[in-house]
Design an enzyme around this catalytic site. Structure first.
Site, PDB file in Angstrom:
ATOM      1  N   SER A 138       0.858  -1.178   0.000  1.00  0.00           N
ATOM      2  CA  SER A 138       0.000   0.000   0.000  1.00  0.00           C
ATOM      3  C   SER A 138       0.895   1.229   0.000  1.00  0.00           C
ATOM      4  CB  SER A 138      -0.887   0.011   1.256  1.00  0.00           C
ATOM      5  OG  SER A 138      -1.534   1.255   1.429  1.00  0.00           O
ATOM      6  N   TYR A 151      -2.227  -1.595  10.158  1.00  0.00           N
ATOM      7  CA  TYR A 151      -2.232  -1.712   8.695  1.00  0.00           C
ATOM      8  C   TYR A 151      -0.949  -1.127   8.119  1.00  0.00           C
ATOM      9  CZ  TYR A 151      -3.891  -1.099   3.865  1.00  0.00           C
ATOM     10  OH  TYR A 151      -4.020  -1.141   2.502  1.00  0.00           O
TER      11      TYR A 151
END
Length: 275
Positions: A138, A151
């Site tokens: 990401s 995350y």
């Protein structure tokens, strides 16, 4: 024609990548914990009249299941050309809102799920001296993203894993890339903190994320970026353009990037906690 596996293939980025692969004429295993969803995607892809898709139920947190699927695909087809370790979940909330359950789930799915895929695919590809492993990280793996640090931490780990593995694999015939997308409008963002203690970001977090970060990129456009990057054997596939700009800004001035992240966290804290 390539033989490919896409985890998290029943929706979002995984489904879009599987669609691009079948459109190119490849044979794709659409693997997902959501078995009916994977079947539905495979059935639809088989109407395209180009490549072929089959569905497989897969829990990426189960290393034996991952190894069984990857070796089974190799045994059936004689090779394994492309692996997209893409399955992931979204975790949202300030550090003080999160529990160890949030951390453990993020690590189990987002990091260990990729580790299990690498451990299953890499020996196969080393033996055949060919293949490409593509891990989904990401933009949060490149910049300091608050309101979801489990995350962020796992995605930083996936970036480091991928780049180091690429270095080790140099000269073996095995390629490794890591995908670092900005915010993509996928079901992942509609199910933040799945089956976990709630925070103000739980459930459909698109409104909060849009307020903090702006708009979204489409899975279809990202999938085209990914396939272009794979064809070029790019080490890092960062998209869209605004994501590349954020990454560049982080490299030029880490302190400024941290200040911007701190501003977003402060605004979130004021809105949800009044302080």
């Amino acid at each position: 024609m390539n033989i490919a596996i896409v985890t998290g293939g029943a929706s979002g980025i995984g489904r879009a990548i599987a669609t691009e692969l079948v459109a190119r004429g490849d044979t794709v295993v659409v693997a997902d914990l959501n078995a009916p969803g994977a079947e539905k995607v495979a059935d639809r892809l088989n109407t395209l009249g180009r490549g072929r898709a089959v569905a497989a139920e897969l829990d990426v947190t189960d290393p034996e299941a991952v190894t069984a699927l990857y070796t089974g695909v190799r045994d059936e087809h004689g090779r394994l050309d492309l692996v997209f370790n893409n399955a992931g979940i979204a975790i949202g909330g300030l550090a003080e809102e999160l529990t160890l359950d949030h951390w453990n789930r993020a690590i189990d799915v987002n990091l260990k799920g990729v580790v299990h895929g690498v451990q299953a695919a890499y020996p196969i590809m080393l033996e055949q001296r060919s293949g490409h492993i593509v891990n989904t990280a990401s933009l949060a793996g490149l910049v300091p993203m608050p309101m979801g640090i489990p995350y962020t931490a796992t995605k930083h780990a996936v970036v480091g894993l991928s780049l180091a593995l690429r270095a080790e694999a140099a000269g073996t015939g095995v390629k490794v890339s890591v995908v670092c997308p900005g915010f993509v409008d996928t079901p992942l963002l509609q199910n933040i903190n799945p089956d976990l203690p709630a925070t103000p970001m739980s459930g459909d977090g698109r409104g909060e994320i849009k307020k903090q970060a702006g708009g979204f990129y489409s899975p279809q456009r990202l999938a085209r970026d990914v396939m272009r990057g794979v064809d070029r054997n790019q080490a890092m596939i960062v998209a869209p353009r605004i994501g590349r700009a954020a990454w560049r800004a982080m490299r030029l001035s880490p302190l400024a990037a941290i200040r911007a992240a701190a501003f977003a966290a402060s605004r979130y804290r004021r809105e949800h906690h009044g302080r």
